[in-house]
Scaffold this motif. Structure first.
Motif, mmCIF file in Angstrom:
data_model
loop_
_atom_site.group_PDB
_atom_site.id
_atom_site.type_symbol
_atom_site.label_atom_id
_atom_site.label_comp_id
_atom_site.label_asym_id
_atom_site.label_seq_id
_atom_site.Cartn_x
_atom_site.Cartn_y
_atom_site.Cartn_z
ATOM 1 N N THR A 1 9.235 67.128 48.335
ATOM 2 C CA THR A 1 9.469 68.537 48.020
ATOM 3 C C THR A 1 8.834 69.417 49.092
ATOM 4 O OG1 THR A 1 9.608 68.195 45.626
ATOM 5 C CG2 THR A 1 8.978 70.390 46.369
ATOM 6 N N LEU B 1 17.361 58.915 40.784
ATOM 7 C CA LEU B 1 18.099 59.849 41.610
ATOM 8 C C LEU B 1 18.349 59.351 43.026
ATOM 9 C CD1 LEU B 1 16.294 63.137 40.537
ATOM 10 C CD2 LEU B 1 18.539 62.340 39.805
ATOM 11 N N GLU C 1 15.301 69.412 40.263
ATOM 12 C CA GLU C 1 16.248 68.303 40.350
ATOM 13 C C GLU C 1 17.428 68.504 39.419
ATOM 14 O OE1 GLU C 1 16.267 65.988 42.468
ATOM 15 O OE2 GLU C 1 14.246 65.937 43.294
ATOM 16 N N ARG C 2 17.151 68.981 38.220
ATOM 17 C CA ARG C 2 18.235 69.147 37.249
ATOM 18 C C ARG C 2 19.314 70.094 37.751
ATOM 19 N NH1 ARG C 2 17.808 72.546 31.880
ATOM 20 N NH2 ARG C 2 15.752 71.574 31.640
ATOM 21 N N SER D 1 5.686 64.391 44.170
ATOM 22 C CA SER D 1 6.983 64.655 44.783
ATOM 23 C C SER D 1 6.792 64.934 46.269
ATOM 24 C CB SER D 1 7.666 65.847 44.095
ATOM 25 O OG SER D 1 8.980 66.013 44.581
ATOM 26 N N PRO E 1 14.944 60.629 48.165
ATOM 27 C CA PRO E 1 15.382 61.798 48.925
ATOM 28 C C PRO E 1 14.872 61.760 50.352
ATOM 29 C CG PRO E 1 13.502 62.358 47.558
ATOM 30 C CD PRO E 1 13.842 60.924 47.257
ATOM 31 N N ARG F 1 17.230 70.558 45.302
ATOM 32 C CA ARG F 1 16.340 69.908 46.254
ATOM 33 C C ARG F 1 16.589 70.453 47.657
ATOM 34 N NH1 ARG F 1 17.217 63.730 46.458
ATOM 35 N NH2 ARG F 1 16.141 63.796 44.448
#
Length: 320
Positions: free
Chosen positions: A230, A55, A202-203, A227, A58, A207
């Motif tokens: 997050t 991904l 995420e899907r 994570s 982030p 986020r």
């Protein structure tokens, strides 16, 4: 509309035993099981590394990113619907949650795992109060939980409501670009169990719009491990005199605490704001409590009466 433990030292080490998140009776310590769970945690870390690689890395969120500018004394707090809008619909059902998502800055809900590992929205340690079933969420598979009526207890208009999955809730949240959520992970969660939730966030491209929170240090450490970007909040009944080291150790964007804790130690709130950490108060349903914490500058109020709080703010803080 307005969009609205005792003290712990800074040298906490993350626990290395990951208990099952589902409510259950404690069992005797079992060394082989401990080894298996630690290995499972290692697999979880590898899995999230793959997820981040796919991904892209982030950007970490700050409290200001999540909640906007931190409040000063007397400034209006964000309104957060406790388990949705419980004044209008049964808690943690889609009607209640959708009302809050449509009207408020934030909606708050609770997640537990079914026996087969599906994240379900439910608060209590057992099903008795809501469904009349004495068992717990973790005693039943998701398919069995879906047969339970979680609305009839509230009134005939909600008879037949089913317990939502986290997936269903996040799908509805994703359809509302301005909606955000606080999601409490009940009890203790392992790395892999947290990854189930992070994967759903995420899907649905949420986020930064979903903040995970917990009373459990074990769960918060698990979120930090698998994570770290997050946003997360520690729920705590009493703030330490100096909560900043704890916030830094856990990488928190905020604390959720009681009005009693904030009013007893206003210097803790001030220190957190200076460090860029938000403070929310739960669960406040009366004007005197709203006024008390608002005067100190809390950033959010979690309430069962969001419409009343909104009306009160409209009168006491015009223009919000």
């Amino acid at each position: 509309m307005t969009r609205a433990f005792g003290a712990i030292g800074p040298t906490i080490a993350p626990p290395d035993v990951h208990r099952d998140a589902r409510p259950r009776r404690r069992v005797a310590f079992d060394p082989p099981r401990r080894i298996v769970r630690v290995l499972a945690g290692a697999v979880g870390v590898a899995a999230v590394s793959t997820l981040i690689f796919v991904l892209g890395t982030p950007t970490s969120a700050t409290a200001i990113d999540v909640f906007g500018a931190l409040r000063g004394p007397g400034e209006p707090a964000l309104i957060i619907g406790h388990r949705g809008d419980r004044a209008e619909a049964p808690e943690n059902t889609m009607p209640s949650l959708e009302l809050a998502m449509d009207r408020l800055a934030y909606v708050e809900t609770d997640v537990q795992l079914s026996r087969d590992g599906v994240p379900m929205l439910f608060h209590d340690t057992d099903l008795e109060r809501i469904t009349g079933d004495p068992r717990s969420v973790g005693d039943l598979d998701a398919e069995q939980l879906d047969r339970l009526d979680v609305g009839a207890w509230y009134g005939p208009d909600f008879e037949g409501e089913r317990m939502p999955t986290l997936e269903r809730f996040l799908e509805a949240l994703a359809e509302r670009p301005d909606a955000r959520a606080l999601v409490e992970l009940k009890a203790d969660w392992t790395n892999d169990e947290v990854l189930t939730v992070v994967g759903l966030i995420e899907r649905f491209g949420l986020r930064g719009r979903v903040v995970l929170e917990s009373f459990s240090l074990e769960t918060l450490f698990a979120v930090q491990r698998v994570s770290p970007t997050t946003p997360r909040i520690m729920l705590i009944r009493e703030l330490p005199a100096d909560p900043v080291p704890l916030a830094e150790r856990l990488g928190l964007v905020g604390f959720g605490t009681t009005a009693k804790s904030v009013t007893a130690q206003p210097q803790a709130l001030e220190a957190l704001h200076e460090a860029g950490v938000a403070v929310l108060c739960y669960t406040l349903n009366t004007e005197d409590r709203w006024e008390e914490v608002g005067a100190l500058g809390v950033d959010g109020i979690i309430t069962d009466e969001p419409s009343e709080l909104d009306e009160w703010l409209a009168v006491t803080a015009p223009g919000t």
